[in-house]
Design an enzyme around this catalytic site. Structure first.
Site, PDB file in Angstrom:
ATOM      1  N   ARG A   1      44.843  51.288  30.161  1.00 42.91           N
ATOM      2  CA  ARG A   1      43.827  52.133  30.798  1.00 42.91           C
ATOM      3  C   ARG A   1      44.397  52.843  32.020  1.00 42.91           C
ATOM      4  O   ARG A   1      45.022  52.214  32.858  1.00 42.91           O
ATOM      5  CB  ARG A   1      42.617  51.285  31.201  1.00 42.91           C
ATOM      6  CG  ARG A   1      42.007  50.613  29.980  1.00 42.91           C
ATOM      7  CD  ARG A   1      40.667  50.008  30.247  1.00 42.91           C
ATOM      8  NE  ARG A   1      40.171  49.394  29.017  1.00 42.91           N
ATOM      9  CZ  ARG A   1      39.020  48.749  28.901  1.00 42.91           C
ATOM     10  NH1 ARG A   1      38.230  48.652  29.955  1.00 42.91           N
ATOM     11  NH2 ARG A   1      38.658  48.233  27.744  1.00 42.91           N
TER      12      ARG A   1
ATOM     13  N   ARG B   1      41.787  45.113  38.453  1.00 50.00           N
ATOM     14  CA  ARG B   1      41.812  46.438  37.834  1.00 50.00           C
ATOM     15  C   ARG B   1      43.261  46.850  37.627  1.00 50.00           C
ATOM     16  O   ARG B   1      43.952  47.224  38.570  1.00 50.00           O
ATOM     17  CB  ARG B   1      41.081  47.450  38.719  1.00 50.00           C
ATOM     18  CG  ARG B   1      40.766  48.772  38.055  1.00 50.00           C
ATOM     19  CD  ARG B   1      39.910  49.655  38.934  1.00 50.00           C
ATOM     20  NE  ARG B   1      38.592  49.095  39.191  1.00 50.00           N
ATOM     21  CZ  ARG B   1      37.550  49.195  38.347  1.00 50.00           C
ATOM     22  NH1 ARG B   1      37.689  49.863  37.229  1.00 50.00           N
ATOM     23  NH2 ARG B   1      36.397  48.648  38.648  1.00 50.00           N
TER      24      ARG B   1
ATOM     25  N   GLU C   1      32.634  41.821  36.409  1.00 50.66           N
ATOM     26  CA  GLU C   1      32.502  42.027  34.969  1.00 50.66           C
ATOM     27  C   GLU C   1      33.721  41.487  34.222  1.00 50.66           C
ATOM     28  O   GLU C   1      34.858  41.810  34.533  1.00 50.66           O
ATOM     29  CB  GLU C   1      32.342  43.527  34.686  1.00 50.66           C
ATOM     30  CG  GLU C   1      32.154  43.822  33.218  1.00 50.66           C
ATOM     31  CD  GLU C   1      32.153  45.319  32.918  1.00 50.66           C
ATOM     32  OE1 GLU C   1      31.740  46.107  33.784  1.00 50.66           O
ATOM     33  OE2 GLU C   1      32.576  45.673  31.808  1.00 50.66           O
TER      34      GLU C   1
ATOM     35  N   SER D   1      31.664  42.884  27.946  1.00 52.23           N
ATOM     36  CA  SER D   1      30.671  43.921  27.754  1.00 52.23           C
ATOM     37  C   SER D   1      30.300  43.984  26.280  1.00 52.23           C
ATOM     38  O   SER D   1      31.168  44.170  25.429  1.00 52.23           O
ATOM     39  CB  SER D   1      31.232  45.262  28.225  1.00 52.23           C
ATOM     40  OG  SER D   1      30.219  46.223  28.238  1.00 52.23           O
TER      41      SER D   1
ATOM     42  N   ARG E   1      42.422  39.395  33.729  1.00 48.31           N
ATOM     43  CA  ARG E   1      41.240  39.422  34.604  1.00 48.31           C
ATOM     44  C   ARG E   1      40.490  38.084  34.545  1.00 48.31           C
ATOM     45  O   ARG E   1      39.987  37.595  35.560  1.00 48.31           O
ATOM     46  CB  ARG E   1      40.289  40.554  34.237  1.00 48.31           C
ATOM     47  CG  ARG E   1      39.125  40.643  35.221  1.00 48.31           C
ATOM     48  CD  ARG E   1      38.104  41.699  34.854  1.00 48.31           C
ATOM     49  NE  ARG E   1      38.480  43.029  35.304  1.00 48.31           N
ATOM     50  CZ  ARG E   1      37.657  44.069  35.307  1.00 48.31           C
ATOM     51  NH1 ARG E   1      36.414  43.927  34.885  1.00 48.31           N
ATOM     52  NH2 ARG E   1      38.073  45.251  35.715  1.00 48.31           N
TER      53      ARG E   1
END
Length: 469
Positions: free
Chosen positions: A292, A307, A391, A394, A436
């Site tokens: 990403r 991130r 988070e 999802s 993460r």
RNA sequence: GGAGAGGUGGCCGAGAGGCUGAAGGCGACGGUUUGCUAAACCGUUAUACCGGGUAUCACCUGGUAUCGGGGGUUCGAAUCCCCCCCUCUCCGCCA
């Protein structure tokens, strides 16, 4: 992609849906272009029908004349050629008329398709309306036994927690400086037990999904063609988030992209296929490296493992029949799998019903699962973090939005049966994304002496090891 | 990387400018025969889109497109030409 017939019948529904999602799209323009195109299409088809009729009538006559023409010269041949030319005049005129309409359609098409690809799936009626992620609604909260996330970590455990940054540094689990040296900002190296733990949680998640929940494991491409990105709904909206490879070796050359999630590869598997109804629901997982760009996130979460540009993720997708109740049931089930996983690993979490503004173009509804991270959040009076949810998962419900783009259908009544074809429904959810996930994991399982306890269910994946440090 | 072959309906496979939305076979579905099964025989057997009808989610009907994708030649293209994508075979190279 949405169904343009539904849009014609009820444009307001789609306009309101786009507005609620805060996605700008010109529905009126789309309706106008669609009407224009259909009018042109009708006229073109009328002309083509005439053309075909003439071809059947005139064709054999020309064939006959051409037969007579063979081996003839002089005035006799000229006469025959004249007759052929006369017969051809009408179809030639028609051909020009058809071509003119076609060029008009070709002018409209790119704009029409461009807008159509941007029209988002309207949110379900039970999704709360909101203007930003702040309007997401907490629907459930779970704490492990003897831990209360309403209080601080220190109040629960009796000592001040380290952040994951401090833990990975002190335990030698990651090396950010050298990661950045190799690959630039937001890069990292997992070292020693950090790498082993990363692999362990991923393997644990894979086995949990395949052995206990009936999912089939797949290894899928992470370098994909543009069509796969458009088909799965990540493009055009999320184009700037994907790494782009210009591949010029093959023929004229075409572009490839690195996927940000295993969902792209998993959903691409049956792209363009007509599935047998009996095959459904398809349940797939993959563990893949995700890339990403994090464009637009400059300055946000710059430190640590939160991130980052590259990570590994176990992803689950379900492809089921086109039935809203079934889609909803699977959505709940897929969230349930993650809950069980997090509970076994002893991670406090909460479920957030995302509001309309937080939904991507392809989602009818989305539930985020956030894990408790003691090292995140505001700084308390003693300048240590108060802890906050971050988070980690999802879960999306997409109905036929994705399958319509991917042209993935099923036929009722089995293969070779005569049942009609219907676009499948699709859903996806994270199973576990690491590193993460190591943030809540390390932070919640840390001990006063600076070590980290490995939960029992994970020890087989760590060679029996019970502690780090 | 070099050389060659090829992509046709659910599958196999013909077709090599008009009579081809496409022979034949397999499979599937419906029917006849039959004590049951099998076999045999007869029939049906693509998808998408645009319009009309009966009306309501199931049909009937007119039309258009589709033989890997796009473009071209032609009165007319699965068939000829160009570009692209993909698959296979042989040689070379390589984790």
């Amino acid at each position: 992609m949405i169904d343009i017939r539904q849009l014609r019948e009820n444009p307001a529904r789609f306009a309101l849906g786009a507005k609620a999602k805060n996605i700008p799209v010109d529905i009126d323009r789309l309706i106008a272009l669609d009407a224009q195109k259909r009018q042109l299409l009708t006229e073109q088809e009328r002309l083509r029908a005439e053309q075909n009729r003439l071809a059947k009538e005139i064709g054999p006559q020309i064939g006959k004349l051409k037969g007579q023409l063979k081996g003839k010269h002089g005035p006799e041949a000229a006469d025959l050629e004249g007759q052929i030319e006369q017969l051809s005049a009408k179809p030639t005129a028609l051909k020009a008329a058809v071509a003119e309409i076609e060029s008009k359609i070709n002018e409209i098409d790119p704009e029409l398709n461009g807008i159509l690809l941007q029209v988002p799936l309207p949110p379900d009626a039970d999704v709360p309306v909101g203007s930003s992620a702040d309007d997401n609604v907490e629907v459930k909260r779970w704490d492990p036994p003897a831990f209360d996330t309403r209080k601080s970590f220190e109040a629960n455990r009796g000592f001040k927690p380290k952040t994951h940054l401090e833990l990975v540094r002190d335990l030698g689990l990651a090396d950010f400086e050298r990661g950045v040296k190799i690959a630039g900002a937001r890069s990292y190296i997992l070292t020693g037990d950090g790498m082993r733990l990363h692999q362990a949680v991923l393997r644990f998640a894979v086995d949990f999904m395949t052995q206990e929940n009936g999912f089939k494991a797949m290894s899928v491409p992470v370098v994909v063609r543009e069509e796969a990105m458009v088909g799965t709904g990540f493009f055009p909206a999320g184009r700037e988030q994907a790494y782009h490879i210009e591949e010029s070796k093959r023929g004229g050359g075409y572009d490839l992209f690195l996927t940000g999630t295993g969902e792209v590869g998993l959903m691409g598997i049956h792209q363009g296929e007509i599935l047998d109804e009996a095959m459904l629901p398809l349940r797939y997982i993959t563990v893949s490296t995700c890339f990403r760009r994090e464009a637009g996130a400059a300055g946000k979460d710059t430190a640590g493992l939160y991130r980052i540009h590259q990570f590994d993720k176990v992803e689950q997708v379900v492809i089921c029949k086109a039935d809203e109740a079934e889609s909803r049931a699977w959505h709940a089930r897929m969230i349930g799998f993650v809950e069980t996983l997090l509970q076994r690993l002893g991670i406090p979490y909460r479920l957030l019903q995302c509001c309309t503004a937080d939904l991507g173009p392809k989602n009818a509804s989305m539930i985020d699962i956030e894990s408790w991270m003691p090292g995140r959040g505001e700084l308390g009076p003693d300048k240590s973090p108060t802890g906050a949810y971050g988070e980690t998962h999802s879960a999306s419900r997409l109905y036929d939005f994705q399958c319509r783009r991917l042209n993935m259908r099923y036929r009722a009544g089995g293969e070779g049966g005569k049942g009609e074809t219907t676009f499948c429904h699709s859903l996806n959810n994270t199973v576990l994304a690491s590193p993460r996930f190591l943030i809540p994991f390390l932070e919640i399982h840390q001990n006063a002496d600076g070590t980290v306890t490995i939960p029992e269910c994970l020890r087989p994946y760590m060679g029996g090891q019970a502690r780090i440090g």
